[in-house]
Design an enzyme around this catalytic site. Sequence first.
Site, PDB file in Angstrom:
ATOM      1  N   GLU A  18      -9.295   7.747   0.389  1.00  0.00           N
ATOM      2  CA  GLU A  18      -9.081   9.132   0.891  1.00  0.00           C
ATOM      3  C   GLU A  18      -7.959   8.834   1.928  1.00  0.00           C
ATOM      4  O   GLU A  18      -8.057   7.994   2.771  1.00  0.00           O
ATOM      5  CB  GLU A  18     -10.284   9.641   1.610  1.00  0.00           C
ATOM      6  CG  GLU A  18     -11.407   9.977   0.854  1.00  0.00           C
ATOM      7  CD  GLU A  18     -11.093  10.864  -0.172  1.00  0.00           C
ATOM      8  OE1 GLU A  18     -10.594  11.943   0.364  1.00  0.00           O
ATOM      9  OE2 GLU A  18     -11.550  10.765  -1.316  1.00  0.00           O
ATOM     10  N   CYS A  62      -6.339  13.965   8.988  1.00  0.00           N
ATOM     11  CA  CYS A  62      -5.819  14.306   7.945  1.00  0.00           C
ATOM     12  C   CYS A  62      -5.941  15.564   7.558  1.00  0.00           C
ATOM     13  O   CYS A  62      -5.084  15.889   6.622  1.00  0.00           O
ATOM     14  CB  CYS A  62      -6.597  13.263   6.978  1.00  0.00           C
ATOM     15  SG  CYS A  62      -8.536  13.692   6.993  1.00  0.00           S
TER      16      CYS A  62
HETATM   17  P1  NAD Z   1      -3.360   2.959   7.722  1.00  0.00           P
HETATM   18  O1  NAD Z   1      -3.258   3.233   6.395  1.00  0.00           O
HETATM   19  O2  NAD Z   1      -2.267   2.434   8.588  1.00  0.00           O
HETATM   20  O3  NAD Z   1      -4.836   1.836   7.902  1.00  0.00           O
HETATM   21  C1  NAD Z   1      -6.117   2.150   7.412  1.00  0.00           C
HETATM   22  C2  NAD Z   1      -6.810   0.866   7.367  1.00  0.00           C
HETATM   23  O4  NAD Z   1      -6.133  -0.198   6.376  1.00  0.00           O
HETATM   24  C3  NAD Z   1      -6.904  -0.004   8.797  1.00  0.00           C
HETATM   25  O5  NAD Z   1      -8.185  -0.609   8.733  1.00  0.00           O
HETATM   26  C4  NAD Z   1      -5.717  -0.869   8.519  1.00  0.00           C
HETATM   27  O6  NAD Z   1      -5.903  -2.085   9.175  1.00  0.00           O
HETATM   28  C5  NAD Z   1      -6.095  -1.386   7.012  1.00  0.00           C
HETATM   29  N1  NAD Z   1      -4.854  -1.733   6.200  1.00  0.00           N
HETATM   30  C6  NAD Z   1      -3.551  -1.761   6.517  1.00  0.00           C
HETATM   31  N2  NAD Z   1      -2.751  -2.433   5.497  1.00  0.00           N
HETATM   32  C7  NAD Z   1      -3.569  -2.924   4.778  1.00  0.00           C
HETATM   33  C8  NAD Z   1      -3.497  -3.598   3.438  1.00  0.00           C
HETATM   34  N3  NAD Z   1      -2.360  -3.860   3.114  1.00  0.00           N
HETATM   35  N4  NAD Z   1      -4.607  -3.963   2.827  1.00  0.00           N
HETATM   36  C9  NAD Z   1      -5.754  -3.525   3.192  1.00  0.00           C
HETATM   37  N5  NAD Z   1      -5.987  -2.743   4.271  1.00  0.00           N
HETATM   38  C10 NAD Z   1      -4.912  -2.504   5.187  1.00  0.00           C
HETATM   39  O7  NAD Z   1      -4.133   4.302   8.286  1.00  0.00           O
HETATM   40  P2  NAD Z   1      -4.366   4.743  10.013  1.00  0.00           P
HETATM   41  O8  NAD Z   1      -3.128   4.862  10.586  1.00  0.00           O
HETATM   42  O9  NAD Z   1      -5.500   3.847  10.366  1.00  0.00           O
HETATM   43  O10 NAD Z   1      -4.958   6.270   9.626  1.00  0.00           O
HETATM   44  C11 NAD Z   1      -4.243   7.336   9.703  1.00  0.00           C
HETATM   45  C12 NAD Z   1      -4.121   7.648   8.024  1.00  0.00           C
HETATM   46  O11 NAD Z   1      -5.462   7.970   7.547  1.00  0.00           O
HETATM   47  C13 NAD Z   1      -3.324   8.998   7.858  1.00  0.00           C
HETATM   48  O12 NAD Z   1      -2.588   9.080   6.733  1.00  0.00           O
HETATM   49  C14 NAD Z   1      -4.648  10.188   7.442  1.00  0.00           C
HETATM   50  O13 NAD Z   1      -4.149  11.267   6.961  1.00  0.00           O
HETATM   51  C15 NAD Z   1      -5.572   9.277   6.677  1.00  0.00           C
HETATM   52  N6  NAD Z   1      -7.059   9.743   6.913  1.00  0.00           N
HETATM   53  C16 NAD Z   1      -7.280  10.264   5.698  1.00  0.00           C
HETATM   54  C17 NAD Z   1      -8.886  11.008   5.649  1.00  0.00           C
HETATM   55  C18 NAD Z   1      -9.245  11.540   4.514  1.00  0.00           C
HETATM   56  O14 NAD Z   1     -10.465  11.737   4.457  1.00  0.00           O
HETATM   57  N7  NAD Z   1      -8.435  11.912   3.560  1.00  0.00           N
HETATM   58  C19 NAD Z   1      -9.330  10.751   6.950  1.00  0.00           C
HETATM   59  C20 NAD Z   1      -8.956  10.187   7.998  1.00  0.00           C
HETATM   60  C21 NAD Z   1      -7.825   9.441   8.032  1.00  0.00           C
END
Ligand code: NAD
Length: 515
Positions: free
Chosen positions: A286, A320
């Site tokens: 997501e 999001c």
């Molecule tokens: P992010 O992608 O930076 O991080 C998400 C998670 O992934 C964190 O736990 C992070 O530590 C981990 N991570 C980072 N790099 C990684 C890698 N290479 N391998 C594995 N794990 C890794 O996102 P964020 O800043 O925490 O959240 C914001 C984003 O999430 C926005 O783009 C938002 O739109 C999206 N979001 C989507 C939904 C949905 O339901 N579609 C809901 C909430 C947030």
Amino acid sequence: EDFTPFRNEPFTDFTTAENKNAMQEALGVARSALGQSYDLYIGGRPERTAKKFHSVNPARPAEIVGTHFEAGPEEAQAAIDAAQLAFATWKHTTVSDRAGLLLKAASMIRERHLDFCAWLTLEVGKNFAEADADVGECIDFLEFYAREALKLDAATTPIQFPGERNLLRYVPLGVGAVIPPWNFPFAIMAGMTCAAIVTGNTVVLKPSPDAPTIAARFVELMIEAGLPDGVINLVQGGPDVGRAITENAAIRFIAFTGSKKVGLEIHANAAKTLPGQRFIRRTILELGGKDAIIVEADCDIDAAVEGVATSAFGFNGQKCSACSRVIVEDSIYDVFCDRLAARVSKFEVGDPAENVYLGPVINEVAKKRVLDYIEIGKTEGRLIAGGNAIDKEGGYYLEPTIFADIAPTSRIAQEEVFGPLLAVIRSKGFDDALAIANDTEYGLTGALYTNSREKLARARDEFHVGNLYFNRKCTGAMVGAHPFGGFNLSGTDSKAGGPDYLLLFTQAKSVAEKI
Ligand code: NAD
């Protein structure tokens, strides 16, 4: 077992002195526990590593919220091993036992509702109502998935073949990696985790390093609720440990919610078969959004102004689902821009612990990213509200910012900013508005303000988003009523909080017996 029908957790009314005081009291209690250390949990054992990190209060970055221990490849492997060991027994527990655990946890969270709200306010800067919605959604996920798991367990084959007894059972996948974002650090973190375990899987949970305390407190609650060792293994840290978990031959599935960039990297890596891997890894992704609200001249303009303002700036646009493009029909464009700018300039910005509507953004990097996009916006359109950082106790504060006269193809109309920044785009009419709305690589939420049944019907067919709303804001999806997930690069359209979600955490086994 007999369960009462699912019903969404009611919102807390913080306009009453009683609830407001109770929240302030909960904040006081949480404040007295700031900076405390939280263990990792591997196979039920609390663990620490030599590498500490802190989460801080974005309203006062000098204030440490929680001290955590960064896991490395060794802890990642140990957590996966522990999850594998636990899977051997957890997969044989009854669905009603597993569902019972979720319901017990839900009732414990309900009892400590405001305590969790307080931690959300301090760790990620949510005002009272935003924190309350996150906790309420968390309870809803647990209650909903408990019931859905029982429904799935009662599934039957559509047809009994003559001369046979035919069974269809949904069995667990195995060990999963659960990787949540920081912005709904309670609901999404617990929702993905509990969907995985209620269907009989075991998990390694790696929360966001911006919100590790909420997750640690949740895991402690699950242990208190009776979670067997190794069913949820908690490791903390950032991308490195995230990769160590997701790129492991024993990981059967990855439930990830976060940015497009990281989600696509996980997706690509999951497609590679590692040495020793005996299955095709599944990803449940997501991702981000560039969500649009279409405002037609025939709508209630004031309702549209209010809906756009709250969709774009609630929790500083760090959802999001947040509206980041508003597409306004030419004949009302100027009036709409004026009223929207006036409405948004009334939003107060300040400490969410004092229940100010707009708090800080999550961290320094996010603040800089938004400020960079503001500079881009200045070259792409006309600034009609905000545009500056606000200096207050070192907190990561920004003014809610609006750019008008933005071309549909410009950067701030195409790239997810994930902050308090809104692009206003002019449309020549409904066809044009729909084309602009759909001209994006994302497809998560969208809304339409109009009084025309005909336009609503067309939008239902042609507005290409996973969650579409009419004459209301495009944020605030409710579990059960609005199964949540997006199209295009917004993700695998997994529909969290919907009737199909648990299927993603299972595989179906058909058994035929000759009689
Ligand atoms: P992010 O992608 O930076 O991080 C998400 C998670 O992934 C964190 O736990 C992070 O530590 C981990 N991570 C980072 N790099 C990684 C890698 N290479 N391998 C594995 N794990 C890794 O996102 P964020 O800043 O925490 O959240 C914001 C984003 O999430 C926005 O783009 C938002 O739109 C999206 N979001 C989507 C939904 C949905 O339901 N579609 C809901 C909430 C947030």
